[in-house]
Structures are given as structure tokens and as C-alpha cells.
Design a protein around this motif. Structure first.
Motif, PDB file in Angstrom:
ATOM      1  N   TYR A   1      44.703  53.609  46.735  1.00  0.00           N
ATOM      2  CA  TYR A   1      44.447  52.840  47.358  1.00  0.00           C
ATOM      3  C   TYR A   1      43.452  53.417  48.502  1.00  0.00           C
ATOM      4  O   TYR A   1      43.249  54.406  48.161  1.00  0.00           O
TER       5      TYR A   1
ATOM      6  N   ALA B   1      49.689  51.217  47.470  1.00  0.00           N
ATOM      7  CA  ALA B   1      49.423  49.961  47.504  1.00  0.00           C
ATOM      8  C   ALA B   1      50.348  49.238  47.617  1.00  0.00           C
ATOM      9  O   ALA B   1      51.730  49.324  46.784  1.00  0.00           O
TER      10      ALA B   1
ATOM     11  N   GLN C   1      45.212  47.149  49.198  1.00  0.00           N
ATOM     12  CA  GLN C   1      44.915  48.584  48.910  1.00  0.00           C
ATOM     13  C   GLN C   1      44.635  49.619  50.487  1.00  0.00           C
ATOM     14  O   GLN C   1      43.762  50.340  50.170  1.00  0.00           O
TER      15      GLN C   1
END
Length: 421
Positions: free
Chosen positions: A196, A162, A166
Motif C-alpha cells: 500500500y 490495502a 492501495q
């Protein structure tokens, strides 16, 4: 279709998409907004609540920016014994300046390429494939000319994390010419522990009598969420072999499709998922036999500990004209914990009458008699258990022809299982 308003969830992602492949992007966007992300009871995602997971785990649905990747980090990340070329990606962006220059191949950033986006991985098949096609902002195009044998394996090394967003949307286009051979190793590395989401699409176009190996290792952080759509067109006398190893992640969905479009073509799909903690891995495979005299082989094996969960759904289609087809599919699973769960559903749909096809699945526990036999010969319980599990997984490992990658994966699995002497 989900009842959620999906344009709200990924609105910024869609609006910030690069201004190229305009027609393909607009078509995919329209399809995505029509399909919506999978609803809880949607059959194809029945056991994998990816939409709920995304809403719960992500707070920023913007495209993640590239991370800084130094050459020392790349060297440290390449596994021992590897001798080949390395193509590096950071949050889906191709980093040409720190990647190998591969003579004889046409390698370029996907955004400046002539890739036939969406011609193989159809956006209408899957909402995530449509979302990627509408929003991808990085990736690569690799074209192997006719009659080219690429002697060294090509490592596709991705660094994910991230970074002001994300969502990571890599897109790979791989085109292998007639009578050519190449091996790809696809590996991702997590940069940090923040959640993420990787939404990845790989399109592979194999020419006549081409030989393609695509080996993939998923061993990212426990916060990583991933959906991948890998689809391959295979022409006459060509062979494609995929081996997918899933070891960690939060929730992972792998969609792998092979289209056998020519006689004497061969498609092989192998996988091992070795899960613990609360890792959830869903493998959905699809083999489409459209032409006579083609063969497919599929074998996936799962080992589940703690509260991990696995899903396997394998489909084989044999079209009416695809006489003399050989198609084989097997899924075997071992549960090591009362809290582990696997849902498996092998499927065959056959419209031809002169074929050899089989499918099956098993779910069970370790053989107590075999475990006792090893312990009676002086092997500790933990190591005996590990040896039995490695023997179970080893059949898949033998399908990997690239020795350095095989040794790396074997080491990771033996460490996890405690089966090293």
C-alpha cells in the motif's frame, strides 16, 4: 517533469476526492498535473525512484477504505508503559468513536474542520504534497488553546492496509496556541502484508513561546511505501523538536521542513534509520532561518545492513536578515554490508554574515579495535557489535523526552541490534 501522464495513474483518486476545501483542492490539482510525479533524473528524487516503485508495486490506485479496528486491537497496539490519550486512524480516517476524548482541546475530523489547508505545507513545493491536498479523504484537526500545558502525550495511532484500494492519504492539521506545550507520538501499524502507499501531510502551526515535541516511529511491513511531508511554522521564543525513527518499510521518503519565523525560536530535527533487507529510506530536511537570533540543531544517524539503502539531504537556509543565527547539522552513517548504500548531501546556503553555522557527514564501518576490546573482555562478537551500534544510535534516543516511548524504541533497536544483556 515526468514524461508519464500522471492523471492516468491517480485519475480515480483525484475524481473521488471529497467535496470540501474546494479552492485548495483545485489549486493543488492544477499544480500536481503541472508538476507530475518525479522523473528518474529529477534532482530532489535523484536517489529514490518512487514513481517507478509505485507503478511496479501497486495495482489499484483507488483510495483505500477504512479497516475494522476493534478496541482490543488498539489496547494490544499501545506500547507498554504509555499513559496518555490515543487518537486512532484507519487508512487515514479518524475513528472518533474509539479515540480518547481530550478535555480542553479542539479535536475534529479534518473534513469538517476550519483547518488552513496548504497554508504551511505549500502544494507547489512537492508533487506528493500537491497530490495529497487535492485528494485527501481523512485526517484530523487538533487545536491546543493558548496557555495550555497538555500534561499527557497524545498518541496518533494509525492502522494501514490495502482494502479495495492501495492509496492512503491522511492529512493532519495541528495548531498550538501561544505559551502552550504538547507532545505527539506518531505511530503506524500495518494490517497485513499487501503493498500500500501512504501519502501523508502534517501541518504544524506553533504559537509564541510554544513547546512542541513530535516523535515518529516508522516500523511497518516490508511492502509499505510512504511519502510524508511534515512542515512547521515556529514563532518567537517557541521550540519545536522532531525525532524520526525509521526501522522498516519498502520505500520511505520523509520530507521535514522547519520555518523559523521569530527571534529566539528553536528548531530541532533528530533521526535514526536502522535498516536491513532491501528497505530504502530517504530523509530530506529543510530549515529556513528568516529572522535574527534563532537556532536550529540537526542530527541524523543511519545503520545499514544487507541490501538496504539510505539517502540524507539536509538543507539549511540563512536569509539576509537572519543575523546572529546558530545552525548546526550532522549526518553520520555506518555500513555493515558491502551491498548497503548511503547517499548523503548536507547543504548550507547563507546570505547573512554574522552567523555560526556548521554541517558535515561521515560514512564508515564499525571500529574494529573497539570491537576487539569488547570481545577481549568476554563479550560475544554479536553482542559486542550490537553494543557499539547502540552507542552510536543512543545519542539520538536521548533526545526523546517521553520515557515510555523512548523505552519502546530502545527495546525495538536493541532487539534489532542484538545488544540486550
Amino acid at each position: 517533469m515526468s514524461t508519464l501522464v500522471k492523471e492516468d495513474l491517480f485519475e480515480n483518486l483525484l475524481e473521488s476526492a471529497p467535496a470540501n476545501f474546494t479552492e485548495a483542492r483545485q489549486t493543488a490539482k492544477d499544480l500536481y498535473l503541472k508538476l507530475g510525479l518525479p522523473a528518474p533524473k529529477e534532482e530532489e528524487y535523484k536517489f529514490t525512484g518512487i514513481t517507478k516503485k509505485l507503478e511496479k508495486s501497486l495495482s489499484n490506485f483507488n483510495q483505500a477504505k477504512p479497516l475494522s479496528v476493534e478496541e482490543n486491537l488498539i489496547k494490544e497496539s499501545v506500547f507498554q508503559g504509555f499513559e496518555g490519550d490515543v487518537l486512532v486512524f484507519s487508512n487515514g480516517k479518524f475513528l472518533q468513536e474509539v479515540s480518547s476524548t481530550i478535555e480542553g482541546l479542539e479535536v475534529s475530523d479534518i473534513l469538517s474542520s476550519s483547518a488552513e489547508i496548504g497554508s504551511i505545507a505549500k502544494a507547489e513545493k512537492d508533487a506528493f504534497a500537491a497530490l495529497n491536498q487535492a485528494s485527501f479523504s481523512g485526517g484530523i484537526s487538533i487545536k491546543v488553546p493558548k496557555k495550555t500545558k497538555v500534561e499527557k502525550p497524545i498518541l496518533l495511532l494509525s492502522f494501514n492496509g490495502a482494502n479495495d484500494g492501495q492509496v492512503i492519504t491522511p492529512r493532519f492539521w495541528i495548531e498550538v496556541g501561544d505559551f502552550s506545550e504538547v507532545t505527539f507520538l506518531d505511530q503506524s501499524i500495518s494490517m497485513g502484508e499487501e503493498a500500500y502507499f501512504v501519502n501523508k501531510v502534517v501541518e504544524i502551526k506553533g504559537g509564541l513561546n510554544s513547546h512542541i515535541n513530535y516523535y515518529r516511529l516508522q516500523n511497518e511491513s516490508n511492502q509499505a511505501i510512504e511519502v510524508s511531508n511534515i512542515e512547521t511554522d515556529i514563532q518567537s521564543d517557541a521550540r519545536f523538536t522532531s525525532v524520526n525513527i525509521s526501522l522498516s518499510g519498502d520505500m520511505v521518503r520523509n520530507n521535514l521542513s522547519l520555518n523559523l519565523l521569530g527571534s529566539n525560536s528553536e528548531g530541532n530535527m533528530y533521526g535514526i534509520y536502522l535498516l536491513n533487507g532491501k528497505t530504502h529510506v530517504d530523509n530530506h530536511t529543510n530549515v529556513d532561518h528568516t529572522i535574527p537570533h534563532a537556532e536550529s540543531n540537526e542530527m541524523y544517524k543511519g545503520i545499514f545492513d544487507a541490501q538496504s539503502r539510505g539517502v540524507f539531504n539536509g538543507k539549511i537556509f540563512v536569509r539576509q536578515d537572519a543575523q546572529k543565527t546558530n545552525a548546526f547539522q550532522q549526518n553520520n552513517n555506518v555500513l555493515l554490508s558491502d551491498d548497503a548504500i548511503v547517499n548523503t548531501k548536507p547543504q548550507l546556503e547563507i546570505w547573512a554574515d554574522d552567523v555560526k553555522c556548521s554541517h558535515g557527514c561521515t560514512v564508515g564501518q564499525l571500529d574494529e579495535e573497539a570491537l576487539f576490546y569488547l570481545q577481549a573482555r568476554g563479550i560475544g562478537k554479536v553482542q559486542a557489535k550490537g553494543l557499539l551500534l547502540y552507542a552510536f544510535a543512543g545519542e539520538v534516543m536521548e533526545k526523546i523526552e517521553e520515557e515510555s516511548f523512548k523505552n519502546h524504541v530502545v527495546g525495538l533497536i536493541q532487539d534489532r541490534l542484538g545488544s540486550k544483556f
